[in-house]
Each structure stands twice: as C-alpha cells, then as structure tokens.
Design an enzyme around this catalytic site. Sequence first.
Site, mmCIF file in Angstrom:
data_model
loop_
_atom_site.group_PDB
_atom_site.id
_atom_site.type_symbol
_atom_site.label_atom_id
_atom_site.label_comp_id
_atom_site.label_asym_id
_atom_site.label_seq_id
_atom_site.Cartn_x
_atom_site.Cartn_y
_atom_site.Cartn_z
ATOM 1 N N ARG A 174 44.142 33.304 38.688
ATOM 2 C CA ARG A 174 44.051 33.724 39.992
ATOM 3 C C ARG A 174 43.107 35.443 39.570
ATOM 4 N NH1 ARG A 174 50.256 33.959 41.117
ATOM 5 N NH2 ARG A 174 49.443 35.172 42.565
ATOM 6 N N GLN A 183 51.194 42.645 51.352
ATOM 7 C CA GLN A 183 52.026 41.639 50.066
ATOM 8 C C GLN A 183 50.819 41.311 49.291
ATOM 9 O OE1 GLN A 183 55.458 39.880 52.355
ATOM 10 N NE2 GLN A 183 53.836 39.621 53.696
ATOM 11 N N ASN A 184 49.775 41.315 49.387
ATOM 12 C CA ASN A 184 48.803 40.798 48.439
ATOM 13 C C ASN A 184 48.946 41.843 47.034
ATOM 14 O OD1 ASN A 184 48.590 38.884 50.871
ATOM 15 N ND2 ASN A 184 46.759 39.475 51.246
ATOM 16 N N ASP A 215 45.735 40.955 45.521
ATOM 17 C CA ASP A 215 44.458 40.790 45.508
ATOM 18 C C ASP A 215 43.797 42.244 45.985
ATOM 19 O OD1 ASP A 215 43.303 41.229 47.928
ATOM 20 O OD2 ASP A 215 44.191 38.394 48.190
ATOM 21 N N HIS A 259 53.793 44.175 46.265
ATOM 22 C CA HIS A 259 54.332 44.079 45.404
ATOM 23 C C HIS A 259 53.094 43.788 44.186
ATOM 24 C CE1 HIS A 259 55.913 40.604 48.646
ATOM 25 N NE2 HIS A 259 56.423 42.038 48.584
ATOM 26 N N CYS A 311 51.136 45.497 23.589
ATOM 27 C CA CYS A 311 50.920 46.406 23.640
ATOM 28 C C CYS A 311 50.747 47.493 22.068
ATOM 29 C CB CYS A 311 52.179 47.404 24.179
ATOM 30 S SG CYS A 311 51.803 49.099 24.230
ATOM 31 N N CYS A 357 53.262 49.881 21.498
ATOM 32 C CA CYS A 357 54.562 49.414 20.758
ATOM 33 C C CYS A 357 54.729 48.430 21.053
ATOM 34 C CB CYS A 357 55.602 49.822 22.176
ATOM 35 S SG CYS A 357 56.025 48.680 23.255
ATOM 36 N N GLY A 383 48.817 36.249 58.663
ATOM 37 C CA GLY A 383 49.138 35.774 57.683
ATOM 38 C C GLY A 383 50.017 35.697 56.339
ATOM 39 N N PRO A 437 47.812 30.421 61.845
ATOM 40 C CA PRO A 437 47.907 28.869 61.937
ATOM 41 C C PRO A 437 49.135 28.101 62.576
ATOM 42 C CG PRO A 437 47.251 29.676 60.086
ATOM 43 C CD PRO A 437 47.997 30.444 60.211
HETATM 44 C C1 BJW Z 1 46.954 31.774 57.498
HETATM 45 C C2 BJW Z 1 45.788 31.413 57.646
HETATM 46 C C3 BJW Z 1 44.639 32.172 57.964
HETATM 47 C C4 BJW Z 1 47.162 30.219 56.602
HETATM 48 N N1 BJW Z 1 44.601 32.802 58.941
HETATM 49 N N2 BJW Z 1 46.929 33.067 58.708
HETATM 50 C C5 BJW Z 1 67.736 39.550 51.884
HETATM 51 C C6 BJW Z 1 67.976 38.551 51.880
HETATM 52 C C7 BJW Z 1 67.563 37.117 50.997
HETATM 53 C C8 BJW Z 1 67.091 37.147 49.672
HETATM 54 C C9 BJW Z 1 66.422 38.381 49.367
HETATM 55 C C10 BJW Z 1 66.686 39.139 50.297
HETATM 56 N N3 BJW Z 1 66.170 41.271 49.924
HETATM 57 C C11 BJW Z 1 66.159 40.632 48.327
HETATM 58 C C12 BJW Z 1 65.734 38.691 48.446
HETATM 59 C C13 BJW Z 1 65.734 38.360 46.866
HETATM 60 C C14 BJW Z 1 64.269 37.578 47.182
HETATM 61 C C15 BJW Z 1 63.934 37.141 48.298
HETATM 62 O O1 BJW Z 1 62.900 37.652 49.000
HETATM 63 N N4 BJW Z 1 64.113 35.445 48.425
HETATM 64 C C16 BJW Z 1 63.275 35.084 49.460
HETATM 65 C C17 BJW Z 1 62.695 34.306 49.123
HETATM 66 C C18 BJW Z 1 64.685 34.350 50.112
HETATM 67 N N5 BJW Z 1 63.543 39.335 47.049
HETATM 68 C C19 BJW Z 1 62.792 40.028 46.123
HETATM 69 O O2 BJW Z 1 63.511 39.818 45.165
HETATM 70 C C20 BJW Z 1 62.231 41.201 45.891
HETATM 71 N N6 BJW Z 1 62.924 42.211 45.200
HETATM 72 C C21 BJW Z 1 64.325 43.386 45.410
HETATM 73 O O3 BJW Z 1 64.346 42.329 46.978
HETATM 74 O O4 BJW Z 1 64.524 43.675 45.236
HETATM 75 C C22 BJW Z 1 66.059 44.214 45.051
HETATM 76 C C23 BJW Z 1 66.966 43.655 44.912
HETATM 77 C C24 BJW Z 1 66.911 42.663 43.465
HETATM 78 C C25 BJW Z 1 67.239 42.144 42.847
HETATM 79 C C26 BJW Z 1 69.132 41.714 43.968
HETATM 80 C C27 BJW Z 1 69.113 41.360 44.711
HETATM 81 C C28 BJW Z 1 67.772 42.377 46.016
HETATM 82 C C29 BJW Z 1 60.782 41.577 45.106
HETATM 83 C C30 BJW Z 1 60.125 39.878 46.028
HETATM 84 C C31 BJW Z 1 58.722 40.121 45.451
HETATM 85 C C32 BJW Z 1 57.805 39.480 46.015
HETATM 86 N N7 BJW Z 1 56.706 39.029 45.139
HETATM 87 C C33 BJW Z 1 55.589 37.633 45.528
HETATM 88 C C34 BJW Z 1 54.944 37.757 44.514
HETATM 89 C C35 BJW Z 1 53.949 38.828 43.745
HETATM 90 C C36 BJW Z 1 52.951 38.062 42.752
HETATM 91 C C37 BJW Z 1 52.486 36.668 42.774
HETATM 92 O O5 BJW Z 1 51.551 36.686 43.200
HETATM 93 O O6 BJW Z 1 52.301 36.300 41.846
HETATM 94 O O7 BJW Z 1 54.246 38.200 46.187
HETATM 95 S S1 BJW Z 1 56.697 36.052 46.585
HETATM 96 C C38 BJW Z 1 54.851 36.151 47.256
HETATM 97 O O8 BJW Z 1 55.604 35.988 48.499
HETATM 98 C C39 BJW Z 1 53.812 36.864 47.057
HETATM 99 C C40 BJW Z 1 53.592 37.178 48.132
HETATM 100 O O9 BJW Z 1 53.284 38.699 48.304
HETATM 101 C C41 BJW Z 1 54.829 37.091 49.242
HETATM 102 C C42 BJW Z 1 54.638 36.490 50.317
HETATM 103 O O10 BJW Z 1 53.946 35.288 51.054
HETATM 104 P P1 BJW Z 1 53.064 35.487 51.937
HETATM 105 O O11 BJW Z 1 52.003 36.496 51.781
HETATM 106 O O12 BJW Z 1 53.645 35.287 52.926
HETATM 107 O O13 BJW Z 1 52.503 33.827 51.597
HETATM 108 P P2 BJW Z 1 53.184 32.139 52.163
HETATM 109 O O14 BJW Z 1 52.380 31.640 51.085
HETATM 110 O O15 BJW Z 1 54.489 32.349 51.544
HETATM 111 O O16 BJW Z 1 52.514 32.292 52.931
HETATM 112 C C43 BJW Z 1 50.694 32.959 54.187
HETATM 113 C C44 BJW Z 1 51.190 32.346 55.264
HETATM 114 O O17 BJW Z 1 49.869 32.178 55.265
HETATM 115 C C45 BJW Z 1 51.245 31.162 55.618
HETATM 116 O O18 BJW Z 1 51.747 31.900 57.302
HETATM 117 C C46 BJW Z 1 49.919 30.393 56.166
HETATM 118 O O19 BJW Z 1 50.065 29.892 57.668
HETATM 119 C C47 BJW Z 1 49.273 31.549 56.752
HETATM 120 N N8 BJW Z 1 48.216 31.331 56.932
HETATM 121 N N9 BJW Z 1 45.712 30.700 56.117
HETATM 122 C C48 BJW Z 1 46.017 33.373 58.632
HETATM 123 N N10 BJW Z 1 43.542 31.856 57.659
HETATM 124 ZN ZN ZN Z 2 54.179 49.665 25.111
#
Ligand code: BJW
Ligand code: ZN
Length: 242
Positions: free
Chosen positions: A60, A91-92, A94, A109, A144, A147, A184, A211
């Site tokens: 990626r 949240q991206n 990139d 993120h 690393c 370590c 998005g 969209p």
């Molecule tokens: C267009 C388009 C165009 C297409 N124009 N638009 C409370 C409630 C429920 C769950 C939880 C909660 N609190 C915490 C949680 C757990 C969890 C969570 O939320 N889970 C859910 C899935 C339910 N959250 C966490 O674990 C977070 N940590 C945390 O809360 O710590 C405290 C804690 C710890 C332990 C227990 C409890 C609390 C951490 C979250 C980290 C998320 N990281 C990621 C991965 C990053 C690395 C990687 O990229 O691999 O971040 S997950 C992933 O989703 C990534 C993104 O930033 C994030 C959001 O996704 P995004 O950007 O919305 O993308 P998509 O693909 O979902 O959507 C794309 C959109 O674009 C769509 O709507 C399309 O229609 C649109 N689109 N083309 C405009 N041209």
């Molecule tokens: Zn190290």
Amino acid sequence: MRSAQHWVVFTGAGVSAESGIPTFRDALTGLWSNFDPEDLATTEAFLRDPDLVWGWYEWRRAKVLKVAPNPAHQAIAELARHVPRLTLITQNVDDLHERAGSPSVLHLHGSLHHPRCMRCAKALDPPQPLDTSQGEQLLAPPVCVDCGGLIRPGVVWFGEMLPEQALTQAFEAAAQCDLLLSVGTSGVVYPAAQIPQLAARSGAWVIHINPQNLALGSEREFQLTGAAGALLPLLVQQVLAD
Ligand code: BJW
Ligand code: ZN
C-alpha cells in the site's frame, strides 16, 4: 458557508479514491483477497503472520508513493488558503493532503510512512519502496537495530489508542467550529466517527460528501451526493466566489 469563521474538514479514505488508492473497506485483491481488512489491521494479525501484514502495508505504501493528490485534496488546500481558520483532520494513513499543499494535518490513524519498533518504539526511516511490478509479496518486516524488536507500520490498529494530542485537537476543533465538511468516510470507526456528531451537537453545520447515501444523525447535517474530486472543487469555487 461563506460566513463560517472556523471550518473543520474531516476526511476518510474516499478522498483518496480518485487518486487510485482503494478505500479501506473495498474488497482486498490478490494475496490478501481472502482477508477482511479489519482482520489484518490488528496487532494480533501482525504477530500471527508478520510477513503477510508487513507485505500488505509495504504494498500500500508503494502504491501511495506512485500516485498524486487529486482535485479533492487540492480544493481542501485551496480552501485553507482563503477561509479565516481551517482545521484539517484525516483518518487516512497516506500523505496526499500534505502533497497537495495542506500545511497542517491532524492524522488520527497514523501514517504508512513512519514505521517504528514494536518493542522500543524507535522510529525508522521507511525502507526502499517495493517494486509493485513484481506482484504482491509476502515480506519480512525489518528488525530494530537497537533492541531486535520487529518493525511495525506506524498506523493505529483496532484496539489501540489514537495519538492523544491529535485526538484532543480534533475534538476541540469539532466542538468550536461553525462548519464541518466530512468527506469520503463511512463513519463506522470510533472514536473518529464521533467528530462530526460532536460538531453537530455543538451547533455547527455538518455537510457530508459521499457517493453513497449516509444515514444523517441530526437536522444540522446535510449530504452532497457524489465523488469528492468532482464536488469539492465546485463547492470551493462557489464559496470563494465574490
Ligand atoms: C468516496 C469516494 C469518492 C468512495 N468521493 N467518497 C465505540 C463503539 C464501537 C466500537 C468501538 C468504540 N470505540 C472503539 C471501538 C473499537 C474500534 C471501532 O471503532 N470498531 C468499529 C469497526 C466498530 N476502534 C478502535 O479500536 C480504535 N481504538 C480505540 O478506540 O482505542 C480505545 C479502545 C481500545 C480498546 C477497546 C476499546 C477502546 C482504533 C481505530 C483505528 C482504526 N484504524 C484503521 C486502520 C488504519 C491502518 C490501515 O489503514 O490499515 O483506520 S481502520 C480503517 O477505518 C482505517 C480508516 O482510517 C478507518 C475509517 O475508514 P474510512 O476512511 O471511513 O474508509 P471506508 O473504506 O470505511 O469508507 C470509505 C468511504 O468513502 C465510503 O463511505 C465510500 O462511499 C466513500 N467514497 N469513493 C467521496 N470518490
Ligand atoms: Zn527497538
């Protein structure tokens, strides 16, 4: 919109889609086609199969390095040059907002470009990018030099805390702004998903650009339905017109 003094722009993967970067929840292909992205973006997955997960992130990162910001990233950077105050929260993982000229970006993120040691947290310069023409590859993460710990991607995985300073600044901006543009994002990942909700509860107008039809949470929320790269330049042109 023209009278808003403090704008927040909150972006998700859809803002980079028109640069050619698949969104997070687009189906995975090739080596990773049998995996749900939510199952790969975890510490457990990395420890279970470091080569699979590191290979996915390096693939990626190499893709991101090959593409350019699109008109949506550029319109956001242009807007920031003209409105009184703008906070950009993404949240991206990139760096396309930065490459479009946005000077200050709150990354909730983390980043593909800042790997670190899993054990001692030492930051590492990213390795030479993969040659994607060789196809997808399993790839062993570096180790690393200090370590011996495994190097991990500098992103925030499920179950991990978000960077405290960026999250605090993001919540403060959402609570204080007059207008929040959410671009998005599927809005399913917390705590980031609370940001537009907090802005609306605090009295700001919230405009979603997507969209897909989204379920709107309050009467202060609106949606412009379409692609960010098409809608945002038009919107910014209208807002900045005399
Ligand atoms: C267009 C388009 C165009 C297409 N124009 N638009 C409370 C409630 C429920 C769950 C939880 C909660 N609190 C915490 C949680 C757990 C969890 C969570 O939320 N889970 C859910 C899935 C339910 N959250 C966490 O674990 C977070 N940590 C945390 O809360 O710590 C405290 C804690 C710890 C332990 C227990 C409890 C609390 C951490 C979250 C980290 C998320 N990281 C990621 C991965 C990053 C690395 C990687 O990229 O691999 O971040 S997950 C992933 O989703 C990534 C993104 O930033 C994030 C959001 O996704 P995004 O950007 O919305 O993308 P998509 O693909 O979902 O959507 C794309 C959109 O674009 C769509 O709507 C399309 O229609 C649109 N689109 N083309 C405009 N041209
Ligand atoms: Zn190290």
